[in-house]
Scaffold this motif. Structure first.
Motif, PDB file in Angstrom:
ATOM      1  N   LYS A  49     -26.903   1.381  -7.015  1.00 20.10           N
ATOM      2  CA  LYS A  49     -25.630   0.698  -7.240  1.00 20.10           C
ATOM      3  C   LYS A  49     -24.977   1.191  -8.509  1.00 20.10           C
ATOM      4  N   THR A  77     -21.464   3.007  -9.311  1.00 15.73           N
ATOM      5  CA  THR A  77     -20.531   2.470 -10.301  1.00 15.73           C
ATOM      6  C   THR A  77     -20.113   3.546 -11.287  1.00 15.73           C
ATOM      7  N   SER A  79     -16.472   5.182 -11.907  1.00 11.71           N
ATOM      8  CA  SER A  79     -15.837   5.074 -13.222  1.00 11.71           C
ATOM      9  C   SER A  79     -15.356   6.419 -13.713  1.00 11.71           C
ATOM     10  N   THR A 122     -15.768  -5.489 -13.453  1.00 14.80           N
ATOM     11  CA  THR A 122     -15.944  -6.124 -12.144  1.00 14.80           C
ATOM     12  C   THR A 122     -16.456  -7.521 -12.405  1.00 14.80           C
ATOM     13  N   VAL A 141     -17.758  -1.779 -17.525  1.00 15.88           N
ATOM     14  CA  VAL A 141     -18.075  -0.367 -17.692  1.00 15.88           C
ATOM     15  C   VAL A 141     -17.275   0.177 -18.868  1.00 15.88           C
ATOM     16  N   VAL A 161     -22.851   0.722 -18.822  1.00 21.86           N
ATOM     17  CA  VAL A 161     -22.565  -0.450 -17.986  1.00 21.86           C
ATOM     18  C   VAL A 161     -23.309  -1.631 -18.587  1.00 21.86           C
TER      19      VAL A 161
END
Lengths: 157, 771
Positions: free
Chosen positions: A45, A49, A53, A82, A87, A101
């Protein structure tokens, strides 16, 4: 004083390890040189992400236009939030990107701390670069770098 | 028991075997189990073994003492040679080969135990040493264990290898012998740290031995020694070095050393030679690419080499200094021998010798990408420590604790370099170190005390200072230090007022000094002829000190004053406040004065030999104890120290590195009393972004501490006693300073964090013009 507070917060957070959940180093060509996340099961995940980004990073660094690197700040700030996490981005002058993150619930993290984390990342990355046995473009396998990143990561739950 | 005469080789061999069997580490008795195992390994029929045991007296005694063990070994050798077992044969058989023990079978054919005469020519130590008792670092067990004495079989090998090796490298033949030992000990045994990897390494090593010539990469190659001619020398030498290293490591462990990473002199010399092949200038750097090629030849995996580089490149500049190179080489050798790489650089490998010169410093700063945080961590104790260590041994020749340093001591040139590193670079840091004012010979000290005493118009800090006429810089320093001290001590001068003798000459000197101090603050590059010791401020610190001074001075009215009135080495002045102006003299008796002093003091400090100050400082400390023995502080010692201290100080001043200097300064302080404080003060004076209120109180505390140190008593000429006393005093000062150092480092860290935060805030406030 704020700096004292930030220092205390850093110290505090260091003790409580409320730091990043994922740290990634992306090469200029947008492939990862180093990516690490905790807990490990969410790694995919976070890979995703970080990948998404990168678009935001590209957008930010291309927005400078004529000014180029001189005026562009290395620290990019919050790239996008999110509901679960935030991030942050950072790009070096050689277009190597650092992405951190952090958990959204981790409200104690201040901007200063993020900046200092990026600074540490940058320094360690420079040290890795200085190692003649490191070929630019290789994945980063330096133990010193690993330990520095571990220090910044949340203690695995 | 029959007397047993052993040759040197035998003696060594037996001794090692005994140690090997002495699993309980009793040093007296070899454990029966081990001994019997060993005897069994001798491949003798059991009745022979029994007979031997009986003959040597162990049966009678019930255990194998050292002598029994030796006799037994000799008998084994006798038996193995086929001679009848007789007690008389112990001493009668000449040129008896060493007993041979084969513990396990492997492809290794049992080598003959014949002692080759040529081997004897090669060195005293020919026998293979059985594995030393297990170290703590047992890594793996090799597949085969072979304990073999002497250089094995391949007769031509020793002939070829020894001439091959000996003319080409500095390591003496003993490493050569070690190599042989290593070779035979290739298998290693359960107690031997080397890894199977090492076993593999040694296998080719043996093969290379069997070759007519030690093939170039015999050491490095995996399983076949490709004769790389151009580097065979290197590899053979490396082999020797590695053997030497491994053996050294083992020996050190077996002999009780705690530090397996210590580099022996031989190894160091070898490393230095290797360094020269790449970089003829010993003070220069080996660039990363050259180092990479060099170490890649070792055939270690890149990942490990990368890790070794990380460990050894202390200042993270992408280049290796001599020390870094030695550390890296040592790690490579150790790794080749199977020792795992440490996570952190072992302390003994930390670069203590810094090639300090301005040019060297520049590349250090180059990789700094401008992040304030890094330099502090990066700069570690590299720069100041080596020079300090180097200078120190000169001062304490007899002191064994400085052995490590003394073997690395270099010319006084290093002192200068050291100074450059220590230069206080970071004006932001409010860290203040007590600046040790150089030590001076006692007579000078006495004169200084006189001067201090006689200053009547002592509102001006410089007044009580006395100085040797020839060394104005010293006087200046004295002035500043005195001023500094005065400020801190407050009422220090009151006591000095009581002393009025010798006022006239002193005041004249003081006057001259005053003018000098005003004019020569920038005399950074004063040549290091022993500058006059600065005045001793602590004389005015407290009444006790002044009383001591009075007493001492009265006791020694006008000691041998060679060059007129000389200022006594002052105690370490209290740390200046961060707030400092750059006026040479402020004359304020407040914290400003403190600051001013620190501004001036750094300027003059470099001209002061710091070590001398510390010695005096020590003397001060020591004089707390009843000094009435009249111990005379050795003049030679202070003079030396002063000379050396001046060097470092000067160089320190020159270089204006920032946190690096601070860190180094701090660390240097921790290690040896020395110049670091002065550079720090210099840093402080340039800017004062951060004013740490805590520092002034701290410096005052330090001032009081220093103030309480009485003056240095006049030694009466017992050099040895004086040296010992000074050593004691130095040690005390050392601990004080180490404590101080740690405190200061903590403050430094805090301040740097503050600075980072402030900078970040600044960045934030700056209008964004990007994105």
């Amino acid at each position: 004083m704020e700096h004292t507070q930030s220092r205390d917060a850093c110290w505090h957070s260091r003790h409580h390890s409320k730091m990043a959940v994922c740290i990634a180093v992306i090469a200029k060509e947008n492939y990862p040189l180093y990516i690490r996340s905790v807990p490990v099961q969410n790694e995919l995940k976070f890979h995703y992400t970080v990948h998404t980004s990168l678009d935001v990073v590209e957008e930010k660094i291309s927005a400078v236009g004529k000014a180029m690197a001189d005026q562009r700040e290395l620290y990019l700030g919050l790239l996008y939030p999110t509901e679960d996490y935030k991030v942050y981005g950072y790009v070096t002058n050689s277009k190597v990107k650092f992405v951190i993150v952090v958990d959204s619930s981790n409200t104690s993290l201040r901007d200063n701390e993020i900046r200092s984390m990026f600074r540490k990342l940058h320094n360690s990355f420079t040290d890795v670069m200085c190692n003649p046995f490191y070929n630019p473009g290789d994945t980063i396998q330096s133990k010193a770098f690993d330990s520095m990143v571990s220090a910044m990561m949340v203690q695995a739950s | 028991m029959e007397s047993l005469t052993l040759t040197d080789v035998e003696q060594k061999y037996y001794s090692d075997l005994f140690v090997y069997c002495d699993t309980d580490n009793t040093k007296k008795v070899a454990s029966n189990g081990k001994v019997l195992d060993l005897f069994r390994a001798a491949q003798l029929p059991s009745d022979v073994v029994l007979q031997i045991t009986e003959l040597c007296g162990a049966t009678r005694l019930g255990h194998f003492g050292r002598s029994q063990f030796y006799i037994a070994l000799k008998l084994i050798a006798v038996a193995q040679s086929g001679l009848p077992l007789r007690v008389e044969s112990l001493n009668s058989v000449k040129d008896l080969p060493l007993p041979r023990f084969v513990v396990a079978k492997n492809e290794q054919e049992a080598r003959h135990t014949a002692m080759y005469p040529d081997l004897e020519n090669q060195g005293p130590y020919q026998g293979v040493i059985p594995r030393p008792p297990a170290r703590g670092q047992v890594k793996k067990v090799s597949a085969h264990e072979v304990i073999q004495p002497c250089v094995p079989t391949v007769e031509p090998q020793p002939d070829t290898t020894s001439p091959v090796v000996s003319p080409h490298h500095s390591p003496p033949t003993s490493p050569h012998a070690w190599r042989k030992h290593k070779r035979q000990a290739s298998g290693g045994n359960v107690e031997r740290p080397p890894v199977v990897v090492a076993g593999a390494v040694w296998t080719p090593f043996r093969e290379s031995q069997s070759g007519p010539v030690v093939a170039g990469d015999g050491m490095w190659s995996a399983h076949s020694p490709p004769p790389v001619q151009e580097s065979w020398e290197n590899s053979s030498i490396r082999t020797v070095a590695s053997v030497a290293t491994a053996n050294e490591i083992q020996r050190q462990s077996s002999s009780g050393y705690d530090d397996p990473w210590k580099i022996t002199d031989e190894q160091r010399q070898y490393y230095i030679n290797q360094f020269k092949t790449i970089q003829p200038d010993l003070n220069g750097f080996i660039p990363g690419s050259a180092a990479k090629e060099f170490f890649t030849k070792s055939k270690l995996p890149i990942l490990e080499l990368s890790h070794i580089w990380e460990l050894s490149d202390f200042d993270k500049d992408g280049a290796l200094t001599l020390d870094e190179f030695c550390a890296a080489f040592h790690l490579v050798v150790a790794r080749k021998n199977g020792y795992d790489l440490p996570e952190k650089l072992p302390e003994s490998l930390m670069p203590k010798l810094i090639d300090l010169d301005d040019s060297a410093e520049v590349p250090d700063q180059a990789p700094d990408v401008g992040y304030s945080g890094s330099p502090v961590e990066v700069t570690p104790n590299k720069s100041p420590m080596p020079s300090l260590n180097q200078t120190w041994p000169d001062l304490n020749q007899g002191n064994e604790q400085w052995e490590t340093f003394s073997e690395r001591s270099s010319s006084s040139q290093t002192l200068t370099q050291f100074d450059s590193n220590i230069a206080p670079a970071d004006p932001d840091t409010a860290i203040v170190h007590p600046v040790p004012i150089r030590m001076t010979p006692s007579k000078i000290h006495m004169q200084e005390m006189e001067l201090k005493r006689t200053g009547s118009d002592h509102t001006h800090p410089t007044s009580p200072l006395m100085a040797k006429p020839p060394e104005l810089s010293e006087e200046t320093k004295l002035a500043t230090s005195m001023k500094f001290v005065t400020v801190n001590s407050g009422d220090g001068y009151s006591s000095s007022d009581s002393y009025t003798s010798d006022q006239d000459p002193i005041t004249s000197v003081v006057t001259r000094q005053r003018s000098n101090s005003g004019t020569s603050p920038e005399g950074l590059k004063v040549v290091a002829a022993p500058p006059p010791p600065p005045p001793r401020p602590n004389a005015s610190h407290s009444r006790s000190s002044s009383l001591d001074m009075n007493r001492n001075f009265a006791a020694h009215p006008t000691g041998p004053q060679q060059s007129g009135v000389v200022a006594c080495p002052p105690a370490i002045p209290p740390r200046p406040l961060p707030t400092q102006t750059s006026g040479p003299h402020s004359g304020h008796r407040s914290d400003e004065g403190l600051a001013a002093h620190s501004t001036t003091s750094p300027q003059q400090i470099p001209e002061q030999p710091n070590f001398a100050d510390f010695s005096q400082f020590q003397a001060f400390a020591a004089s707390d104890q009843p000094n009435d023995d009249g111990e005379k502080h050795p003049e030679s010692l202070p003079v030396e120290k002063s000379t050396e201290g001046a060097g470092p100080l000067r160089t320190v001043k020159i270089d204006n590195q920032e946190e690096r200097a601070a860190a180094t300064v701090n660390s240097a302080k921790g290690s040896i009393m020395a110049p670091p404080p002065k550079p720090v003060r210099r840093r402080l004076k340039s800017e004062d972004e951060l004013q740490d209120e805590a520092l002034p109180p701290k410096s005052n505390v330090i001032a009081t501490v220093l103030a309480t140190l009485p003056s240095i008593p006049r030694s009466v000429g017992k050099d040895k006693k004086a040296i010992q006393a000074s050593i004691r005093r130095n040690k005390e000062t050392n601990t004080v300073l180490a404590r101080l150092n740690s405190e200061l480092q903590q403050q430094l860290k805090d301040l740097l964090e503050e600075r980072i935060s402030l900078e970040v805030q600044l960045e934030q406030l700056r209008p964004f013009s990007h994105l």
